[in-house]
Scaffold this active site. Structure first.
Site, PDB file in Angstrom:
ATOM      1  N   SER A 215       2.448  30.594  39.065  1.00 55.04           N
ATOM      2  CA  SER A 215       2.407  31.777  38.213  1.00 55.04           C
ATOM      3  C   SER A 215       3.692  31.874  37.370  1.00 55.04           C
ATOM      4  O   SER A 215       3.991  30.960  36.602  1.00 55.04           O
ATOM      5  CB  SER A 215       2.180  33.022  39.074  1.00 55.04           C
ATOM      6  N   ASP A 438      16.970  41.023  20.724  1.00 59.03           N
ATOM      7  CA  ASP A 438      17.733  39.775  20.648  1.00 59.03           C
ATOM      8  C   ASP A 438      17.638  38.948  21.929  1.00 59.03           C
ATOM      9  O   ASP A 438      18.630  38.451  22.451  1.00 59.03           O
ATOM     10  CB  ASP A 438      19.191  40.069  20.306  1.00 59.03           C
ATOM     11  N   HIS A 491      -6.355  33.080  40.704  1.00 59.27           N
ATOM     12  CA  HIS A 491      -4.921  32.920  40.480  1.00 59.27           C
ATOM     13  C   HIS A 491      -4.178  32.611  41.777  1.00 59.27           C
ATOM     14  O   HIS A 491      -3.120  31.985  41.761  1.00 59.27           O
ATOM     15  CB  HIS A 491      -4.366  34.199  39.854  1.00 59.27           C
TER      16      HIS A 491
END
Length: 516
Positions: A215, A438, A491
Site C-alpha cells: 500500500s 511547496d 487490498h
C-alpha cells in the site's frame, strides 16, 4: 470513468516491460490480453538525490554512535534482534545540523540462521502513519520470506518505536504552525532517506537489498526507485503503485475511487440487503438527535456523515463486509420495558470508536492527503470531490428518499477534526498542511522510465484504495515492471494470503513464472 467490474474468473494477466522501444499503447489493448507495457516518454523533472550518510564499512549487527544493535531473542521458530538508529529529522541538512529522531527496525530470521550470510529484505508498511508488524510466530509472508532472507521490519518515522508522533507526543509542539512544520518531514522522501541511512549501516559492505512495499509502503518504494535505485536489488509491490503526476494527484485519486466505492457499496447491500433498512434507521436516529448526532464514549460526536466513514475498512478489505454487518446487528438496545424509547446501543457506539486507529495513529489523518502532493496543495481534495458526488453520498437525503446509505472509503475530511475526539487538537495543523503548496517531489519520471531494478507488483483489480486505472498509468512509466493482475484478493491480499502473494511475486523475478 465507468466502474470496473471483474469477471467471475480469476484474472491472471502478467505484464512485462522488456524494452522502452516497444510502442504499444496500453489503452489500445484488450484488458485481459495485455502482455506488454510501453514506457512513455515524459518531461524532465528535477531530481532529488537520496544520499546515505558516509561511514566505515557497514558490518551486519555492529553498533556505532548512530546505530545500536540489541541482542537476539526468540518467538516460536524465529529469532529477532532490535536496532535503533539516530537520524536527522531533516536529511537535507545532515545529521550534525538537524535535530535528531530515532528509527527502530527489527531484524527477523528463521531459528538457526542468525549468522548465515542471507540477503536482506526491507518491509515498508502501509499507511501512512502505521508501524511495522510484530511477529509472534512464523506465518504469512514473513514465514515465506525468512526461508531465504534476513527480514528488516522498519517502523517508519513517527510510528511504533521510531520517535512516535502520538496525540501526547505532538502536544510538545506548542503551536499549530510548529506542528505542521515538523510534520512535513514525515513523507515518503524522508522515509526513503531513513531506509538508505539504515542500509549502509546494516547490510554488509553497504550492498543493495530487496524491498517489499504494501500500500503506502509501495508508494515509498516507487520514491526509492526514483531517487536511490543504487540501494535496491529488487522491488516487490503489493497494492501500492501511486499516481506520480506533478501538483497534487489527490483529486484524480478520489475522482477514480468514488466510482469503485459506489460499486463496493452495491456489493455490500447485495450480500446483506437487510442492512439497508438498519443503516437507514441509524441515520434517521442520528439526524433527529440534538445537534444532529450523539456523543461517543471517546468524547467524539457521531453524525450521519461520520457514520459513513465505516466504509474505510468495511468495504475495502477481506472480511470487512462481515465485520460491518455484525456491527450493525447490534445497533440498537433491546426494549426491555414496554414503552421505552428506541436507543442506539453503547455496544455500537463503542465499536464505532474502535473501528479506526485515529487515537493511536493520528499521523494517518494528518498526512493522508499530503502524501499525494508534489509542488501543489491538496486543499482538502476528498471533501471537494465528495461535494461533486453529494447526490449519492448525502446520507440524510438518501434516508428521506428511501435509498441505501452509501459509505465512504479511504478519505479524510476536514470535519473529522471536529467530530473525532482524537483529532480535534490537530485541526489547525491539518488546515495548514492542506494549504501547503511547496511540497518537494516524490517521484522522478525520467528515472522511472530508465529503471534497471527488477520490479514485480501485485495489482488487485477491485482495489478500493488504489485505483486500477491510475495504477496502470503509473506502471506504464516504470521500465521493466512485471504486473500480476488479480481479482482473487482485495487490498489486504498480503495480510490475507501473504505466503502465496510473496511466493508469486518472487517467482516472477526469479524466472519461475513465465514472462508471457
Amino acid at each position: 470513468m465507468p466502474a470496473l467490474h471483474a469477471p467471475p474468473s480469476l484474472i491472471r494477466s502478467l505484464l512485462y516491460v522488456p524494452s522502452p522501444s516497444l510502442s504499444l499503447s496500453l489503452r489500445t489493448l484488450p484488458l485481459f490480453l495485455v502482455t506488454k507495457l510501453h514506457c512513455f516518454n515524459c518531461s524532465q523533472r528535477s531530481v532529488r538525490t537520496v544520499t546515505a550518510m558516509s561511514l566505515p564499512n557497514a558490518t551486519s549487527g555492529e553498533s556505532s554512535p548512530d546505530h545500536v544493535a540489541g541482542k537476539w531473542f526468540s518467538v516460536p521458530e524465529l529469532r529477532l534482534r532490535d536496532h535503533r538508529f539516530t537520524v536527522p529529522l531533516d536529511h537535507s541538512v545532515g545529521l550534525k545540523a538537524s535535530s535528531k529522531i530515532s528509527i527502530f527496525a527489527r531484524e527477523v530470521v528463521s531459528v538457526g540462521k542468525e549468522e548465515q550470510p542471507l540477503p536482506y529484505l526491507l518491509y515498508l508498511q502501509g499507511g501512512p502513519g502505521f508501524e511495522a508488524p510484530r511477529p509472534t510466530e512464523p506465518s504469512g509472508w514473513i514465514r515465506k520470506a525468512c526461508e531465504e532472507f534476513r527480514v528488516i521490519l522498519m517502523d517508519q518515522r513517527g510510528t511504533g518505536l521510531s520517535t512516535p508522533l502520538t496525540a501526547s507526543s505532538m502536544s510538545q509542539l506548542k503551536s499549530e504552525v510548529d506542528l505542521a512544520d515538523y510534520l512535513k518531514h514525515f513523507r515518503a522522501d524522508n522515509i526513503v532517506n531513513d531506509a538508505e541511512f539504515i542500509r549502509v549501516r546494516l547490510v554488509p559492505d553497504a550492498g543493495p537489498w530487496t524491498i517489499l512495499g504494501q500500500s503506502f509502503g509501495g508508494f515509498c518504494a516507487v520514491t526509492y526507485l526514483s531517487f536511490a535505485p543504487q540501494g535496491l536489488k529488487q522491488v516487490l509491490l503489493t497494492g501500492g503503485i501511486p499516481p506520480i503526476g506533478n501538483g497534487c494527484t489527490a483529486d484524480a485519486v478520489y475522482k477514480a475511487c468514488f466510482e469503485q466505492i459506489i460499486h463496493q457499496n452495491e456489493k455490500y447491500y447485495q450480500r446483506y440487503p437487510q442492512d439497508i433498512e438498519v443503516v437507514r434507521e441509524v441515520v434517521n436516529y442520528l439526524s433527529k438527535s440534538e445537534g444532529g448526532g450523539v456523543q461517543l464514549p471517546s468524547g467524539g460526536f457521531l453524525t450521519p456523515k461520520g457514520l459513513q466513514i465505516l466504509g474505510l475498512t468495511g468495504l475495502g478489505s477481506s472480511a470487512g463486509f462481515e465485520r460491518l454487518h455484525y456491527m450493525f446487528e447490534r445497533a440498537w438496545d433491546p426494549i426491555i420495558v414496554p414503552g421505552a424509547s428506541k436507543e442506539i446501543s453503547y455496544y455500537f457506539l463503542d465499536a464505532f470508536d474502535k473501528w479506526s486507529s485515529f487515537d493511536t495513529n493520528p499521523l494517518y489523518a494528518l498526512l493522508h492527503e499530503p502524501i499525494y502532493c508534489q509542488g501543489g496543495s491538496s486543499r482538502w481534495a476528498a471533501q471537494r470531490i465528495r461535494a461533486e458526488n453529494e447526490g449519492k453520498f448525502d446520507a440524510v437525503r438518501a434516508a428521506k428518499e428511501g435509498r441505501p446509505i452509501f459509505f465512504t472509503g479511504e478519505m479524510i475530511f476536514p470535519w473529522m477534526f471536529d467530530e473525532i475526539h482524537a483529532l480535534r487538537k490537530f485541526k489547525g495543523a491539518a488546515h495548514i498542511l492542506a494549504e501547503k503548496k511547496d511540497w518537494p517531489p516524490l517521484y522522478d519520471i525520467t528515472a522511472l522510465n530508465n529503471n534497471k531494478v527488477p520490479v514485480a507488483a501485485a495489482v488487485y483489480y477491485e482495489d478500493m484504495f488504489v485505483n486500477f486505472k491510475l495504477v496502470m498509468e503509473t506502471a506504464s512509466q516504470i521500465a521493466g515492471i512485471r504486473l500480476w493482475i488479480t481479482n482473487e484478493f482485495m487490498h489486504s491480499g498480503l495480510r490475507d494470503a501473504g505466503s502465496q502473494v510473496f511466493d508469486h511475486l518472487m517467482g516472477m523475478l526469479d524466472g519461475k513464472k513465465p514472462l508471457f
